[in-house]
Write a protein that holds these residues in place. Structure first.
Motif, PDB file in Angstrom:
ATOM      1  N   LYS A 124      49.859  39.422  23.186  1.00  0.00           N
ATOM      2  CA  LYS A 124      49.424  40.836  23.820  1.00  0.00           C
ATOM      3  C   LYS A 124      49.329  40.802  25.393  1.00  0.00           C
ATOM      4  O   LYS A 124      48.730  39.498  25.853  1.00  0.00           O
ATOM      5  CB  LYS A 124      48.052  41.130  23.351  1.00  0.00           C
ATOM      6  N   ALA A 125      49.495  41.660  26.027  1.00  0.00           N
ATOM      7  CA  ALA A 125      49.408  41.802  27.475  1.00  0.00           C
ATOM      8  C   ALA A 125      47.898  42.117  27.778  1.00  0.00           C
ATOM      9  O   ALA A 125      47.551  43.088  27.231  1.00  0.00           O
ATOM     10  CB  ALA A 125      50.457  42.861  28.056  1.00  0.00           C
ATOM     11  N   ARG A 126      47.343  41.557  28.760  1.00  0.00           N
ATOM     12  CA  ARG A 126      45.901  41.743  29.082  1.00  0.00           C
ATOM     13  C   ARG A 126      45.878  41.720  30.932  1.00  0.00           C
ATOM     14  O   ARG A 126      45.344  40.788  31.391  1.00  0.00           O
ATOM     15  CB  ARG A 126      44.852  41.028  28.649  1.00  0.00           C
ATOM     16  N   PRO A 127      46.650  42.688  31.383  1.00  0.00           N
ATOM     17  CA  PRO A 127      46.637  42.455  33.008  1.00  0.00           C
ATOM     18  C   PRO A 127      45.503  42.525  33.754  1.00  0.00           C
ATOM     19  O   PRO A 127      45.291  42.203  34.892  1.00  0.00           O
ATOM     20  CB  PRO A 127      47.722  43.572  33.455  1.00  0.00           C
ATOM     21  N   ASN A 128      44.472  42.997  33.121  1.00  0.00           N
ATOM     22  CA  ASN A 128      43.147  43.255  33.759  1.00  0.00           C
ATOM     23  C   ASN A 128      42.170  41.938  33.640  1.00  0.00           C
ATOM     24  O   ASN A 128      41.155  41.892  34.320  1.00  0.00           O
ATOM     25  CB  ASN A 128      42.475  44.370  33.391  1.00  0.00           C
ATOM     26  N   LEU A 129      42.603  40.896  32.622  1.00  0.00           N
ATOM     27  CA  LEU A 129      41.799  39.801  32.796  1.00  0.00           C
ATOM     28  C   LEU A 129      41.799  38.942  33.975  1.00  0.00           C
ATOM     29  O   LEU A 129      43.007  38.819  34.454  1.00  0.00           O
ATOM     30  CB  LEU A 129      42.154  38.930  31.480  1.00  0.00           C
ATOM     31  N   VAL A 130      40.740  38.536  34.512  1.00  0.00           N
ATOM     32  CA  VAL A 130      40.848  37.855  35.818  1.00  0.00           C
ATOM     33  C   VAL A 130      41.443  36.567  35.958  1.00  0.00           C
ATOM     34  O   VAL A 130      42.428  36.326  36.668  1.00  0.00           O
ATOM     35  CB  VAL A 130      39.221  37.580  36.274  1.00  0.00           C
ATOM     36  N   VAL A 131      41.409  35.565  34.828  1.00  0.00           N
ATOM     37  CA  VAL A 131      42.139  34.490  34.809  1.00  0.00           C
ATOM     38  C   VAL A 131      43.520  34.694  34.489  1.00  0.00           C
ATOM     39  O   VAL A 131      44.253  33.699  34.590  1.00  0.00           O
ATOM     40  CB  VAL A 131      41.489  33.488  33.799  1.00  0.00           C
ATOM     41  N   LEU A 132      44.032  35.757  34.110  1.00  0.00           N
ATOM     42  CA  LEU A 132      45.393  36.150  34.090  1.00  0.00           C
ATOM     43  C   LEU A 132      45.893  36.771  35.255  1.00  0.00           C
ATOM     44  O   LEU A 132      47.046  36.539  35.596  1.00  0.00           O
ATOM     45  CB  LEU A 132      45.629  36.810  32.679  1.00  0.00           C
ATOM     46  N   LYS A 133      45.104  37.626  36.074  1.00  0.00           N
ATOM     47  CA  LYS A 133      45.512  38.400  36.889  1.00  0.00           C
ATOM     48  C   LYS A 133      45.489  37.541  38.238  1.00  0.00           C
ATOM     49  O   LYS A 133      46.184  37.877  39.131  1.00  0.00           O
ATOM     50  CB  LYS A 133      44.469  39.576  37.114  1.00  0.00           C
ATOM     51  N   ARG A 134      44.412  36.872  38.378  1.00  0.00           N
ATOM     52  CA  ARG A 134      44.265  36.205  39.722  1.00  0.00           C
ATOM     53  C   ARG A 134      44.895  34.891  40.045  1.00  0.00           C
ATOM     54  O   ARG A 134      44.882  34.220  41.006  1.00  0.00           O
ATOM     55  CB  ARG A 134      42.526  36.092  40.125  1.00  0.00           C
ATOM     56  N   THR A 135      45.345  34.038  38.797  1.00  0.00           N
ATOM     57  CA  THR A 135      46.166  32.831  39.007  1.00  0.00           C
ATOM     58  C   THR A 135      47.338  33.239  39.515  1.00  0.00           C
ATOM     59  O   THR A 135      48.175  34.068  39.261  1.00  0.00           O
ATOM     60  CB  THR A 135      46.014  32.087  37.626  1.00  0.00           C
ATOM     61  N   GLN A 136      47.749  32.270  40.430  1.00  0.00           N
ATOM     62  CA  GLN A 136      49.107  31.989  41.139  1.00  0.00           C
ATOM     63  C   GLN A 136      50.395  31.661  40.215  1.00  0.00           C
ATOM     64  O   GLN A 136      51.522  31.439  40.535  1.00  0.00           O
ATOM     65  CB  GLN A 136      48.931  31.622  42.368  1.00  0.00           C
ATOM     66  N   MET A 137      49.876  30.859  39.022  1.00  0.00           N
ATOM     67  CA  MET A 137      50.735  30.081  38.151  1.00  0.00           C
ATOM     68  C   MET A 137      50.917  30.891  36.882  1.00  0.00           C
ATOM     69  O   MET A 137      49.905  31.637  36.843  1.00  0.00           O
ATOM     70  CB  MET A 137      50.434  28.928  38.071  1.00  0.00           C
ATOM     71  N   PRO A 138      51.861  30.748  35.919  1.00  0.00           N
ATOM     72  CA  PRO A 138      51.725  31.239  34.812  1.00  0.00           C
ATOM     73  C   PRO A 138      50.479  30.838  33.921  1.00  0.00           C
ATOM     74  O   PRO A 138      49.906  29.747  34.149  1.00  0.00           O
ATOM     75  CB  PRO A 138      52.852  30.411  34.023  1.00  0.00           C
ATOM     76  N   ALA A 139      49.741  31.674  33.095  1.00  0.00           N
ATOM     77  CA  ALA A 139      48.622  31.582  32.478  1.00  0.00           C
ATOM     78  C   ALA A 139      48.648  32.175  31.154  1.00  0.00           C
ATOM     79  O   ALA A 139      48.923  33.310  31.033  1.00  0.00           O
ATOM     80  CB  ALA A 139      47.509  32.290  33.466  1.00  0.00           C
ATOM     81  N   VAL A 140      48.061  31.309  30.469  1.00  0.00           N
ATOM     82  CA  VAL A 140      47.786  31.913  28.785  1.00  0.00           C
ATOM     83  C   VAL A 140      46.422  31.776  28.390  1.00  0.00           C
ATOM     84  O   VAL A 140      45.883  30.571  28.635  1.00  0.00           O
ATOM     85  CB  VAL A 140      48.912  31.019  27.878  1.00  0.00           C
TER      86      VAL A 140
END
Length: 284
Positions: A124-140
Motif C-alpha cells: 500500500k502507498a503511504r506518502p505521508n509516513l515520515v520514514v517513507l517521505k523524508r528518506t532520499q533512497m527507496p524505502a519500505v
C-alpha cells in the motif's frame, strides 16, 4: 562499494508501539530487524541500524540518519495492529508510492512471507509516513503480522528464523533480479551460529573439528490444514519437484529438495517461481 541498507526497528524506548497482552511492538521489531540485518550482512550487504537497543528516536531522526549515512535502501520493521483484537491477520508492506525498486522489493517480501504462512494483504502507498517521505533512497516499511492477532503471534514465534529469511531473501532476490547486485549469497552461507562469525572452510573450525554441514531447503507453503499441504505436495510431485511434508512443528510445511549449497537451492527456488509458486529459502 558494497550495497548498503539501513535496517530500522520501529518505535523503541519510551514509544512501545502497539501493545497486546503484555507484548510490545518495539521488542518484536528490534529482534526481527537484527535477525534480518545479520542475514543481509552474511550476503555481502553493508548493513547499518537506526537502533540496536531499546532507545527512542523520532521517525524524522531515523530518516535523517539514513540520509546522512548515504545508504542505498531503507527497510523499517514493524508489527501491525487493528482496533479489535483477533479481527485482522496478515502481512502488508508500505511504500511512498506504488512504483520503482521499493515497490518491487515490497511485493517480493510479501510473497516470501506468504510462503511462510502469513496472509498477504498486499503493498500500500503511504506518502505521508515520515520514514517513507523524508528518506532520499527507496524505502519500505514492513508490517510483519498483527501483534493483536493470536494466530499471527503464533506464526511469528514458531517461524521466526524463516520470517527473517523471508524478508532478507525478498530484498536480495529483487536486487539481483534488477541487476543492482550480483548473485547475492552465492559465495556466503547464511549465519549458522559460528561463535567467531567468520567463514569456515571445508567444514572445519579454527580448532580443526568438523562443523555440522549447512543445508538449504525451499519452502513452498505452510498450513494448519493437512489436506491443503498434501494437495500442494502432490501437485509439486506431479511436476517432478522433489516435494515432501514437514510436520514437526505447529504448521505443516511443504518443502522441496535438500541442498548442501545455497546456489543449488536458489536455482530450485527460481524454477519454482517461474512456475508460479511462492517460495522462501530455509536453512537447517
Amino acid at each position: 562499494m558494497p550495497y548498503s541498507i539501513m535496517v530500522d526497528a520501529g518505535h523503541g524506548g519510551k514509544d512501545p508501539g502497539a501493545v497486546y497482552d503484555g507484548r510490545q511492538e518495539k521488542d518484536d521489531a528490534l529482534r526481527l530487524a537484527l535477525a534480518v540485518g545479520e542475514i543481509l550482512q552474511n550476503n555481502d550487504i553493508d548493513v547499518e541500524y537506526t537502533r540496536t537497543t531499546d532507545v527512542y528516536e523520532t521517525p524524522y531522526q531515523k530518516a535523517m540518519e539514513a540520509n546522512n549515512a548515504g545508504v542505498d535502501l531503507f527497510i523499517s520493521i514493524h508489527r501491525n495492529s487493528f482496533p479489535e483484537d483477533n479481527e485482522a491477520e496478515g502481512v502488508e508492506s508500505l511504500v511512498y508510492d506504488l512504483s520503482g525498486l521499493k515497490y518491487q522489493i515490497a511485493q517480493a517480501v510479501n510473497e516470501q512471507l506468504e510462503a511462510v504462512g502469513f496472509v498477504n494483504l498486499g503493498v500500500k502507498a503511504r506518502p505521508n509516513l515520515v520514514v517513507l517521505k523524508r528518506t532520499q533512497m527507496p524505502a519500505v516499511l514492513i508490517e510483519a503480522g498483527f501483534i493483536n492477532s493470536d494466530s499471527d503471534n503464533e506464526l511469528f514465534d514458531a517461524n521466526f528464523e524463516a520470517i527473517a529469511q523471508a524478508i532478507a531473501f525478498g530484498i536480495l532476490d529483487t536486487l539481483e533480479r534488477e541487476g543492482v547486485i550480483r548473485d547475492p549469497g552465492m559465495a556466503n552461507s547464511i549465519s549458522n551460529g559460528m561463535t567467531n562469525g567468520m567463514a569456515m572452510r571445508n567444514g572445519a573450525g579454527m580448532s580443526g573439528r568438523t562443523q555440522p554441514r549447512q543445508m538449504y531447503r525451499v519452502q513452498v507453503g505452510a498450513f494448519r490444514n493437512r489436506n491443503y499441504a498434501i494437495r500442494l505436495r502432490d501437485e509439486l510431485l506431479e511436476q517432478d519437484f522433489p516435494a515432501y511434508l514437514n510436520d514437526s512443528g505447529e504448521f505443516i510445511r511443504v518443502g522441496v529438495g535438500d541442498f548442501d549449497t545455497l546456489g543449488n537451492a536458489v536455482e530450485m527456488e527460481r524454477r519454482l517461481k517461474r512456475d508460479g509458486y511462492q517460495t522462501v529459502l530455509i536453512t537447517r
